[in-house]
Design a protein around this motif. Structure first.
Motif, PDB file in Angstrom:
ATOM      1  N   ALA A  15       0.725  -1.287   0.025  1.00 20.62           N
ATOM      2  CA  ALA A  15       0.033   0.034  -0.074  1.00 20.62           C
ATOM      3  C   ALA A  15       0.891   1.140   0.097  1.00 20.62           C
ATOM      4  O   ALA A  15       1.943   1.302   0.665  1.00 20.62           O
ATOM      5  CB  ALA A  15      -1.038  -0.155   1.324  1.00 20.62           C
ATOM      6  N   GLY A  16       0.476   2.260  -0.879  1.00 23.48           N
ATOM      7  CA  GLY A  16       1.400   3.413  -0.835  1.00 23.48           C
ATOM      8  C   GLY A  16       2.360   3.414  -1.980  1.00 23.48           C
ATOM      9  O   GLY A  16       2.794   4.708  -2.251  1.00 23.48           O
ATOM     10  N   GLU A  17       2.684   2.311  -2.534  1.00 21.71           N
ATOM     11  CA  GLU A  17       4.042   2.293  -3.575  1.00 21.71           C
ATOM     12  C   GLU A  17       3.282   2.642  -4.898  1.00 21.71           C
ATOM     13  O   GLU A  17       2.138   2.620  -5.033  1.00 21.71           O
ATOM     14  CB  GLU A  17       4.377   0.826  -3.600  1.00 21.71           C
ATOM     15  CG  GLU A  17       5.266   0.446  -2.487  1.00 21.71           C
ATOM     16  CD  GLU A  17       6.056  -0.967  -2.726  1.00 21.71           C
ATOM     17  OE1 GLU A  17       7.032  -0.966  -2.103  1.00 21.71           O
ATOM     18  OE2 GLU A  17       5.593  -1.712  -3.370  1.00 21.71           O
ATOM     19  N   THR A  18       4.112   3.315  -5.724  1.00 22.85           N
ATOM     20  CA  THR A  18       3.808   3.510  -6.960  1.00 22.85           C
ATOM     21  C   THR A  18       4.127   2.330  -8.062  1.00 22.85           C
ATOM     22  O   THR A  18       5.015   1.996  -8.015  1.00 22.85           O
ATOM     23  CB  THR A  18       4.630   4.827  -7.577  1.00 22.85           C
ATOM     24  OG1 THR A  18       4.233   6.049  -6.690  1.00 22.85           O
ATOM     25  CG2 THR A  18       4.092   5.293  -8.925  1.00 22.85           C
ATOM     26  N   LEU A  19       2.851   2.022  -8.834  1.00 26.30           N
ATOM     27  CA  LEU A  19       3.060   1.071  -9.759  1.00 26.30           C
ATOM     28  C   LEU A  19       2.712   1.667 -11.256  1.00 26.30           C
ATOM     29  O   LEU A  19       1.726   2.361 -11.241  1.00 26.30           O
ATOM     30  CB  LEU A  19       1.858  -0.044  -9.545  1.00 26.30           C
ATOM     31  CG  LEU A  19       1.405  -0.871 -10.642  1.00 26.30           C
ATOM     32  CD1 LEU A  19       2.435  -1.793 -10.901  1.00 26.30           C
ATOM     33  CD2 LEU A  19       0.267  -1.715 -10.183  1.00 26.30           C
ATOM     34  N   VAL A  20       3.729   1.484 -11.917  1.00 31.29           N
ATOM     35  CA  VAL A  20       3.360   1.747 -13.527  1.00 31.29           C
ATOM     36  C   VAL A  20       2.988   0.762 -14.220  1.00 31.29           C
ATOM     37  O   VAL A  20       3.687  -0.404 -14.223  1.00 31.29           O
ATOM     38  CB  VAL A  20       4.517   2.525 -13.937  1.00 31.29           C
ATOM     39  CG1 VAL A  20       4.506   2.717 -15.514  1.00 31.29           C
ATOM     40  CG2 VAL A  20       5.002   4.082 -13.193  1.00 31.29           C
ATOM     41  N   VAL A  21       2.032   0.631 -15.077  1.00 29.57           N
ATOM     42  CA  VAL A  21       1.598  -0.448 -16.021  1.00 29.57           C
ATOM     43  C   VAL A  21       1.503   0.058 -17.395  1.00 29.57           C
ATOM     44  O   VAL A  21       0.910   0.895 -17.702  1.00 29.57           O
ATOM     45  CB  VAL A  21       0.441  -1.369 -15.364  1.00 29.57           C
ATOM     46  CG1 VAL A  21      -0.667  -0.226 -15.212  1.00 29.57           C
ATOM     47  CG2 VAL A  21       0.150  -2.401 -16.258  1.00 29.57           C
ATOM     48  N   ALA A  22       2.351  -0.764 -18.248  1.00 30.98           N
ATOM     49  CA  ALA A  22       2.287  -0.449 -19.739  1.00 30.98           C
ATOM     50  C   ALA A  22       1.092  -1.192 -20.423  1.00 30.98           C
ATOM     51  O   ALA A  22       0.766  -1.800 -19.735  1.00 30.98           O
ATOM     52  CB  ALA A  22       3.672  -0.629 -20.225  1.00 30.98           C
ATOM     53  N   ALA A  23       0.728  -0.729 -21.752  1.00 35.23           N
ATOM     54  CA  ALA A  23      -0.292  -1.212 -22.188  1.00 35.23           C
ATOM     55  C   ALA A  23      -1.704  -1.537 -21.478  1.00 35.23           C
ATOM     56  O   ALA A  23      -2.193  -2.757 -21.267  1.00 35.23           O
ATOM     57  CB  ALA A  23       0.000  -2.536 -22.756  1.00 35.23           C
ATOM     58  N   ALA A  24      -1.889  -0.487 -20.596  1.00 33.82           N
ATOM     59  CA  ALA A  24      -3.002  -0.932 -19.354  1.00 33.82           C
ATOM     60  C   ALA A  24      -4.144  -0.936 -19.845  1.00 33.82           C
ATOM     61  O   ALA A  24      -5.070  -1.237 -18.867  1.00 33.82           O
ATOM     62  CB  ALA A  24      -2.845   0.747 -18.927  1.00 33.82           C
ATOM     63  N   THR A  25      -4.641  -0.796 -21.015  1.00 33.48           N
ATOM     64  CA  THR A  25      -6.136  -1.282 -21.363  1.00 33.48           C
ATOM     65  C   THR A  25      -6.138  -2.686 -22.055  1.00 33.48           C
ATOM     66  O   THR A  25      -7.026  -3.217 -22.518  1.00 33.48           O
ATOM     67  CB  THR A  25      -6.752  -0.315 -22.373  1.00 33.48           C
ATOM     68  OG1 THR A  25      -6.282  -0.275 -23.564  1.00 33.48           O
ATOM     69  CG2 THR A  25      -6.968   1.103 -21.526  1.00 33.48           C
TER      70      THR A  25
END
Lengths: 348, 348
Positions: free
Chosen positions: B150-160
């Motif tokens: 909780a509180g961390e930053t998650l980056v996700v590509a091709a997100a759809t």
């Protein structure tokens, strides 16, 4: 190498290098030896460790530690003797490993970043190498991240450096086939004859990539990475499924002032990591494994005392020669762990 | 979309593409529907999954799975109905997920690579997406390798896409700040409004790198990687110490026929992984996590039934349109999980 009792020579950072560092980036200053107050120790430097990470401290690029300030004393691990003590835990004549003195004859400590050494147990300079940071890096990187199993193929670069030489020998203890890579035929000979590598290859050979493929008929299970560059590109296509890559250095590019010419191999490397289901793990030894130092010290001390791990050490005399020696280290000219003898064990 | 009871249309690989695949690399053939012997089932395809990994199967470059032979039927996951059964575990009319039929109307199975589905529990096509391979990839990659807190930053590509959309939503369930990356403003809108991303960025924007830095004021703890390329290069400098990168795809280069122009970013990436003490782990979902499918199915089934995970699905009609749809998928034109409707639920 003669040390004064009253004057303190300090090797300071004079300018930030672009590319290879040289004598022009350092300045030798002389200041009076400091006096100490209650709770402090005065330390005299006998040995100074030279390590590739020091190149990073000369630069103000973002890294995992702060850079040395211009005009500041260069940082580094040292073996010191206690000259005077007003600290309850230390007495005059004690030997210590210090991370707070750096490239100078004398330093004042409050006891932080200080570890007492027993000269009866092992040569004190070993605390800068096989029994210190490089040995610890080799041990945890290989054992915890590399997870070596008997019969697996381990490739280790910079194999006669203090990290690589230790990795190669632990690899043999664990039953791996060890393929050592180094930058000269003489280093390759030492890797085979003194470190026990099954094969040793000179990465400067024009057909190095083919030699590596031939030396790894069953692929590569572990690549202990401390160089990057050409060796990395040769290793990646040979990885086996579930390969492990402990990553503790990329010394081939520490002097680089710009990205290398293309093509760009990043996506290629990325898709190789994916298809081989490989793990790459960067680590900074004391940040990641400081809490496991005792485990390392016990096991490595035993291996060294049993003669199972041999230690290669190259000693260069004189603080004034440290800049040139660091330059040589970054160019791969050292042979084993590079240490500067700053002063004698006993002052004359 | 009309399926015959006697003729089996097969989409075969006609030629290996260099670069982007198109209609010219496929050939639609017609063969008689096979008969079955004791122990076999005849399956009729209703849905065919299209996935980026299929580009790899069209190529004979070294990869984690064998390529499709020239003239062979393209492989893929399908949802089928049992037309006839001489197998004790299956009856006519049953719904199954199959990895042995591929791009054709009919297939014969001996029960291998077959999983029975309950159409009362969830729409059967979900077994190709959120409840199947893409959902499983998202779940294990994020939970086991990403280790979200909780509180961390998650980056996700091709997100759809079907993996990215699931990662983004699990990230929110775990309490992460989710920064979604997609290839159009409309996809970004969906990522924010339907998937709950905190921020969504179009990687085609000229100032994408600056937008990403601004969107991650506390750095990046987890980068769920399925694209490589420009997004990867923008992410690396923003990684926090001990960042985790689950790596399940590099779709930005699946159509590449040569390495991209330089400079070469590999050593730069490598030294970033080192200084950030990051972990990069490639994985192939069923190879690495097949034994944990039950754990996934239970948790994801619950999240979907509770409405905590929304599923985006795009259905294209007709086996004959699959080549063009795959091309679009590799170019980022799909919207959510791309599925070909090969036949109706019930034959007319």
């Amino acid at each position: 190498m003669t040390q004064s009792r009253t004057e303190n020579r300090q090797m300071t950072l004079a300018a930030r290098p672009v590319g290879t560092p040289g004598a022009e980036h350092f300045a030798l200053k002389t200041t009076p030896v400091s006096s100490i107050v209650e709770g402090q120790l005065l330390l005299r430097t006998v040995y100074l460790s030279l390590d590739p990470y020091m190149r990073g401290r000369m630069s103000d690029a973002d890294s995992y530690a702060d850079p040395v300030a211009i005009g500041g004393v260069m940082v580094g691990g040292t073996i010191n003797r206690v000259v005077a003590s007003r600290h309850p835990d230390y007495r005059e004549g004690d030997w210590v490993l210090s991370y707070g003195v750096g490239w100078q004859d004398y330093g004042v400590s409050d006891g932080s970043f200080l570890f007492k050494l027993d000269p009866a147990q092992a040569p004190v300079s070993h605390a800068l190498g096989v029994l210190g940071m490089p040995g610890f890096t080799a041990f945890m990187g290989l054992m915890d991240i590399g997870q070596p199993k008997a019969g697996e193929t381990l490739v280790v670069a910079a194999a006669t450096g203090p990290v690589g030489a230790t990795v190669a020998q632990i690899g043999k203890i664990m039953g791996c086939r060890v393929v050592a890579i180094a930058g000269s035929d003489e280093k390759c000979r030492v890797a085979r004859e003194e470190l026990g590598a099954d094969v040793a290859l000179n990465h400067k050979a024009s057909d190095f990539e083919q030699q590596l493929a031939a030396a790894c008929p069953n692929g590569i299970d572990i690549y202990f990475e401390n160089v990057g560059g050409r060796v990395l590109k040769a290793v990646l296509p040979l990885l086996n499924a579930k390969a492990r890559i402990p990553l503790c250095g990329t010394v081939s590019n520490y002097n680089a002032s710009a990205l290398p010419q293309g093509p760009d191999h990043l996506d290629w490397a990325w898709s190789t990591i994916l298809t081989k289901r490989a793990t790459v793990k960067g680590f900074i030894i004391f940040d990641d494994y400081g809490h496991r130092y005792g485990e390392f010290a016990k096991q490595m001390g035993q291996w060294v005392s049993e003669g199972k791990i041999h230690y290669l050490e190259q000693i260069v005399d004189g603080l004034e020669n440290a800049p040139e020696a660091l330059k040589g280290l970054l160019e791969g000219k050292n042979f084993g762990k590079l240490v500067i003898r700053v002063g004698e064990d006993e002052l004359a």
